[in-house]
Design a protein around this motif. Structure first.
Motif, PDB file in Angstrom:
ATOM      1  N   ALA A   1      10.856  -4.520  11.940  1.00 57.21           N
ATOM      2  CA  ALA A   1      10.502  -3.125  12.221  1.00 57.21           C
ATOM      3  C   ALA A   1       9.006  -2.957  12.467  1.00 57.21           C
ATOM      4  O   ALA A   1       8.504  -1.842  12.534  1.00 57.21           O
ATOM      5  CB  ALA A   1      10.947  -2.218  11.070  1.00 57.21           C
ATOM      6  N   GLY A   2       8.260  -4.066  12.597  1.00 54.31           N
ATOM      7  CA  GLY A   2       6.827  -3.982  12.820  1.00 54.31           C
ATOM      8  C   GLY A   2       6.076  -3.568  11.563  1.00 54.31           C
ATOM      9  O   GLY A   2       6.602  -3.635  10.448  1.00 54.31           O
ATOM     10  N   SER A   3       4.829  -3.134  11.720  1.00 56.37           N
ATOM     11  CA  SER A   3       4.038  -2.709  10.574  1.00 56.37           C
ATOM     12  C   SER A   3       2.883  -1.828  11.035  1.00 56.37           C
ATOM     13  O   SER A   3       2.691  -1.606  12.239  1.00 56.37           O
ATOM     14  CB  SER A   3       3.483  -3.919   9.806  1.00 56.37           C
ATOM     15  OG  SER A   3       2.954  -3.512   8.554  1.00 56.37           O
ATOM     16  N   THR A   4       2.127  -1.325  10.079  1.00 65.08           N
ATOM     17  CA  THR A   4       0.868  -0.645  10.372  1.00 65.08           C
ATOM     18  C   THR A   4      -0.195  -1.182   9.434  1.00 65.08           C
ATOM     19  O   THR A   4       0.110  -1.703   8.354  1.00 65.08           O
ATOM     20  CB  THR A   4       0.962   0.886  10.180  1.00 65.08           C
ATOM     21  OG1 THR A   4       1.133   1.170   8.793  1.00 65.08           O
ATOM     22  CG2 THR A   4       2.093   1.498  10.966  1.00 65.08           C
TER      23      THR A   4
ATOM     24  N   PRO B   1      -0.642   4.757   1.499  1.00 64.82           N
ATOM     25  CA  PRO B   1      -0.731   3.304   1.336  1.00 64.82           C
ATOM     26  C   PRO B   1      -1.382   2.627   2.536  1.00 64.82           C
ATOM     27  O   PRO B   1      -1.641   3.263   3.568  1.00 64.82           O
ATOM     28  CB  PRO B   1       0.739   2.892   1.204  1.00 64.82           C
ATOM     29  CG  PRO B   1       1.483   3.903   2.003  1.00 64.82           C
ATOM     30  CD  PRO B   1       0.695   5.195   1.898  1.00 64.82           C
ATOM     31  N   ASP B   2      -1.611   1.340   2.412  1.00 67.88           N
ATOM     32  CA  ASP B   2      -2.244   0.566   3.486  1.00 67.88           C
ATOM     33  C   ASP B   2      -1.252   0.067   4.530  1.00 67.88           C
ATOM     34  O   ASP B   2      -1.667  -0.472   5.554  1.00 67.88           O
ATOM     35  CB  ASP B   2      -3.010  -0.623   2.896  1.00 67.88           C
ATOM     36  CG  ASP B   2      -4.441  -0.252   2.511  1.00 67.88           C
ATOM     37  OD1 ASP B   2      -4.823   0.911   2.719  1.00 67.88           O
ATOM     38  OD2 ASP B   2      -5.165  -1.121   2.004  1.00 67.88           O
ATOM     39  N   HIS B   3       0.038   0.216   4.275  1.00 65.88           N
ATOM     40  CA  HIS B   3       1.065  -0.132   5.264  1.00 65.88           C
ATOM     41  C   HIS B   3       2.086   0.983   5.348  1.00 65.88           C
ATOM     42  O   HIS B   3       2.517   1.524   4.321  1.00 65.88           O
ATOM     43  CB  HIS B   3       1.814  -1.414   4.878  1.00 65.88           C
ATOM     44  CG  HIS B   3       1.028  -2.676   5.004  1.00 65.88           C
ATOM     45  ND1 HIS B   3       0.607  -3.184   6.219  1.00 65.88           N
ATOM     46  CD2 HIS B   3       0.591  -3.552   4.061  1.00 65.88           C
ATOM     47  CE1 HIS B   3      -0.051  -4.325   6.009  1.00 65.88           C
ATOM     48  NE2 HIS B   3      -0.080  -4.556   4.716  1.00 65.88           N
TER      49      HIS B   3
ATOM     50  N   ALA C   1       6.694   0.178  11.718  1.00 66.80           N
ATOM     51  CA  ALA C   1       5.888   0.694  12.828  1.00 66.80           C
ATOM     52  C   ALA C   1       6.590   1.911  13.415  1.00 66.80           C
ATOM     53  O   ALA C   1       7.741   1.832  13.842  1.00 66.80           O
ATOM     54  CB  ALA C   1       5.713  -0.384  13.898  1.00 66.80           C
ATOM     55  N   THR C   2       5.901   3.047  13.409  1.00 65.41           N
ATOM     56  CA  THR C   2       6.426   4.267  14.027  1.00 65.41           C
ATOM     57  C   THR C   2       5.269   5.042  14.634  1.00 65.41           C
ATOM     58  O   THR C   2       4.104   4.784  14.345  1.00 65.41           O
ATOM     59  CB  THR C   2       7.134   5.189  13.006  1.00 65.41           C
ATOM     60  OG1 THR C   2       6.148   5.805  12.185  1.00 65.41           O
ATOM     61  CG2 THR C   2       8.120   4.427  12.129  1.00 65.41           C
ATOM     62  N   SER C   3       5.613   6.026  15.448  1.00 66.21           N
ATOM     63  CA  SER C   3       4.597   6.942  15.963  1.00 66.21           C
ATOM     64  C   SER C   3       4.421   8.131  15.022  1.00 66.21           C
ATOM     65  O   SER C   3       3.572   8.988  15.267  1.00 66.21           O
ATOM     66  CB  SER C   3       4.984   7.436  17.363  1.00 66.21           C
ATOM     67  OG  SER C   3       6.226   8.115  17.325  1.00 66.21           O
ATOM     68  N   GLN C   4       5.237   8.181  13.959  1.00 64.52           N
ATOM     69  CA  GLN C   4       5.091   9.212  12.940  1.00 64.52           C
ATOM     70  C   GLN C   4       4.281   8.642  11.783  1.00 64.52           C
ATOM     71  O   GLN C   4       4.281   7.449  11.543  1.00 64.52           O
ATOM     72  CB  GLN C   4       6.456   9.684  12.426  1.00 64.52           C
ATOM     73  CG  GLN C   4       7.301  10.417  13.460  1.00 64.52           C
ATOM     74  CD  GLN C   4       8.057   9.467  14.365  1.00 64.52           C
ATOM     75  OE1 GLN C   4       8.463   8.393  13.947  1.00 64.52           O
ATOM     76  NE2 GLN C   4       8.243   9.861  15.616  1.00 64.52           N
TER      77      GLN C   4
ATOM     78  N   ASP D   1       1.118  -2.004  14.509  1.00 65.22           N
ATOM     79  CA  ASP D   1       1.462  -3.333  15.039  1.00 65.22           C
ATOM     80  C   ASP D   1       2.949  -3.340  15.365  1.00 65.22           C
ATOM     81  O   ASP D   1       3.796  -3.621  14.526  1.00 65.22           O
ATOM     82  CB  ASP D   1       1.126  -4.407  13.995  1.00 65.22           C
ATOM     83  CG  ASP D   1       1.245  -5.816  14.557  1.00 65.22           C
ATOM     84  OD1 ASP D   1       1.847  -5.985  15.629  1.00 65.22           O
ATOM     85  OD2 ASP D   1       0.727  -6.750  13.901  1.00 65.22           O
ATOM     86  N   TRP D   2       3.256  -3.022  16.618  1.00 61.69           N
ATOM     87  CA  TRP D   2       4.656  -2.926  17.032  1.00 61.69           C
ATOM     88  C   TRP D   2       5.315  -4.294  17.158  1.00 61.69           C
ATOM     89  O   TRP D   2       6.542  -4.402  17.085  1.00 61.69           O
ATOM     90  CB  TRP D   2       4.743  -2.208  18.378  1.00 61.69           C
ATOM     91  CG  TRP D   2       4.263  -0.804  18.357  1.00 61.69           C
ATOM     92  CD1 TRP D   2       3.011  -0.343  18.671  1.00 61.69           C
ATOM     93  CD2 TRP D   2       5.016   0.360  17.993  1.00 61.69           C
ATOM     94  NE1 TRP D   2       2.935   1.019  18.531  1.00 61.69           N
ATOM     95  CE2 TRP D   2       4.156   1.482  18.124  1.00 61.69           C
ATOM     96  CE3 TRP D   2       6.340   0.559  17.575  1.00 61.69           C
ATOM     97  CZ2 TRP D   2       4.580   2.787  17.844  1.00 61.69           C
ATOM     98  CZ3 TRP D   2       6.754   1.859  17.309  1.00 61.69           C
ATOM     99  CH2 TRP D   2       5.888   2.947  17.442  1.00 61.69           C
ATOM    100  N   GLY D   3       4.530  -5.342  17.343  1.00 61.01           N
ATOM    101  CA  GLY D   3       5.096  -6.638  17.710  1.00 61.01           C
ATOM    102  C   GLY D   3       5.268  -7.641  16.590  1.00 61.01           C
ATOM    103  O   GLY D   3       5.953  -8.651  16.764  1.00 61.01           O
ATOM    104  N   ILE D   4       4.678  -7.412  15.411  1.00 59.20           N
ATOM    105  CA  ILE D   4       4.752  -8.424  14.357  1.00 59.20           C
ATOM    106  C   ILE D   4       6.196  -8.585  13.883  1.00 59.20           C
ATOM    107  O   ILE D   4       6.899  -7.609  13.637  1.00 59.20           O
ATOM    108  CB  ILE D   4       3.813  -8.077  13.182  1.00 59.20           C
ATOM    109  CG1 ILE D   4       3.749  -9.239  12.195  1.00 59.20           C
ATOM    110  CG2 ILE D   4       4.210  -6.773  12.508  1.00 59.20           C
ATOM    111  CD1 ILE D   4       2.669  -9.095  11.147  1.00 59.20           C
TER     112      ILE D   4
END
Length: 400
Positions: A30-33, A223-225, A171-174, A17-20
């Motif tokens: 910094a967004g999240s996952t 983890p979940d995030h 949020a990262t692509s890594q 989630d790049w936009g949160i």
């Protein structure tokens, strides 16, 4: 949709989630996952789902590996909607043999989705289930940070799937800790702990002890995030140990809000006094710092100085709001002091002290009040207050 094989036949299939930018009051610049994991074995297992809006991301990633209908079990480690929002639609597609959850997980799933017909399979700490070559062991982690929370541990892989513990909103692509900037990663992990886990620090301490006593070997924490810990999982485990004890380093904060700069003048004098004692100090103006970023600094600070003018026989709204937020998270093991300016009533210092007493801070000074604008003598008193805070912080850190 890119997937990542984190262990042999175990994949990250979550969503970024790049936009949160706000997570119920927590600044997520910094967004999240929303991490979900897929394990291929004789029984195919999906660990958690994602926020409802990201259901397609999850399904695309699963489909790049396997037909979703071949998934046998769904493990629900945590019922909060950023991990279970898409669950009803995913269940309709997968039609799993089992939905594995804790006792409170079953209760909360029914309360959220009102589905009595799902194939619930309830587990508790110590229970395990064989999936073929691998076993899943379950550890209930109640109130980390919901009553339904649990960990899933795969001993053959030394892999801990840790629900919301050890996460970050990043949020990262890594996907792994050794692929990102370590300073950024640890700051975001500290921010996550400070704003979500701090309240549950006693449970964290018990959990870490239980994991140690059980002799669980861990070489990866998922983890979940955020990022998965594979380079050095002990780094985040040790950090949680420190944060859970609210151990302050040789650091103090001067947190303030100001109306016509009088309280700001006092804040600077207090900060100068702290700095003169060789203690790291941060001057934090609430008008330009988000409360969740301030809490990130609170968690590893030993001294907290709060300043506010009096407004309508109370505090300025930003300070009042920050105090409500901080009190809810219950940081402990801090020294506290208050200061502020006023025009005609002057209740702010009393209110600041009361709030810190309620949080069980050790108040080191009755506080400094000044009418209208501080003069040189008043600023000298503020400087002396800062020096005393610096001395207390140094002594306290040496004892720890």
């Amino acid at each position: 949709m890119q997937t990542y094989e984190i262990k042999k036949d175990i994949y990250w299939v979550g969503a970024v989630d790049w936009g949160i930018r706000d997570f119920h009051g927590y600044s997520t610049y910094a967004g999240s996952t929303y991490n979900a994991y897929l394990m291929l074995d004789e029984k195919v297992v999906l660990f958690d789902t994602v926020k409802k809006e990201f259901k397609s991301d999850l399904l695309h990633r699963i489909r790049s590996i396997i037909d979703p209908e071949k998934i046998d079990y769904i493990v629900v480690n945590h019922v909060e909607m950023d991990h279970s929002g898409s669950l009803p639609e995913i269940i309709d597609i997968i039609k799993p043999e089992k939905i594995i959850c804790s006792t409170m997980g079953e209760k909360n799933l029914k309360a959220h989705f009102h589905r009595e017909d799902w194939p619930y399979h309830v587990v508790k700490t110590g229970d395990s289930i064989s999936c073929g070559k691998r076993t899943i062991q379950f550890i209930e982690t109640r109130m980390l940070h919901w009553p339904d929370s649990m960990f899933s541990y795969i001993p053959e892989e030394k892999l801990l799937i840790s629900s919301d513990a050890f996460g970050q909103h990043l949020a990262t692509s890594q996907r792994f800790d050794d692929e990102v900037n370590e300073t950024v990663l640890m700051y975001q992990a500290q921010k996550y702990y400070a704003n979500i886990i701090t309240l549950y620090s006693p449970q964290v301490r018990k959990l870490l002890k239980s994991v140690k006593d059980m002799g669980i070997e861990i070489d990866m924490i998922a983890p979940d995030h955020g990022i998965i810990w594979r380079k050095d999982p002990m780094k985040i485990l040790n950090a949680y140990e420190d944060w859970s004890h609210h151990r302050g380093c040789k650091k103090a904060l001067v947190i303030y809000d100001t109306m016509w700069h009088s309280t700001e003048m006092m804040a600077k004098a207090v900060a100068d006094g702290i700095e003169s004692q060789g203690v790291n100090v941060q001057l934090i103006d609430l008008s330009v710092n988000h409360r969740s970023d301030v809490m990130t600094e609170v968690i590893d600070s030993k001294g907290i100085c709060l300043g506010s003018p009096t407004l309508n026989n109370g505090l300025l709204p930003r300070m009042a709001g920050f105090l409500m937020y901080m009190k809810g998270l219950r940081p402990t093991n801090k020294y506290g002091a208050a200061f502020g300016s006023y025009g005609w009533s002057g209740e702010s210092v009393k209110l600041l002290n009361k709030a810190m007493e309620e949080m069980k801070f050790e108040i080191i000074h009755e506080g400094i009040r000044v009418k209208y604008v501080p003069d040189h003598d008043t600023l000298k008193l503020c400087n002396e207050l800062g020096k005393k805070m610096g001395e207390m912080v140094k002594a306290g850190c040496e004892r720890e």
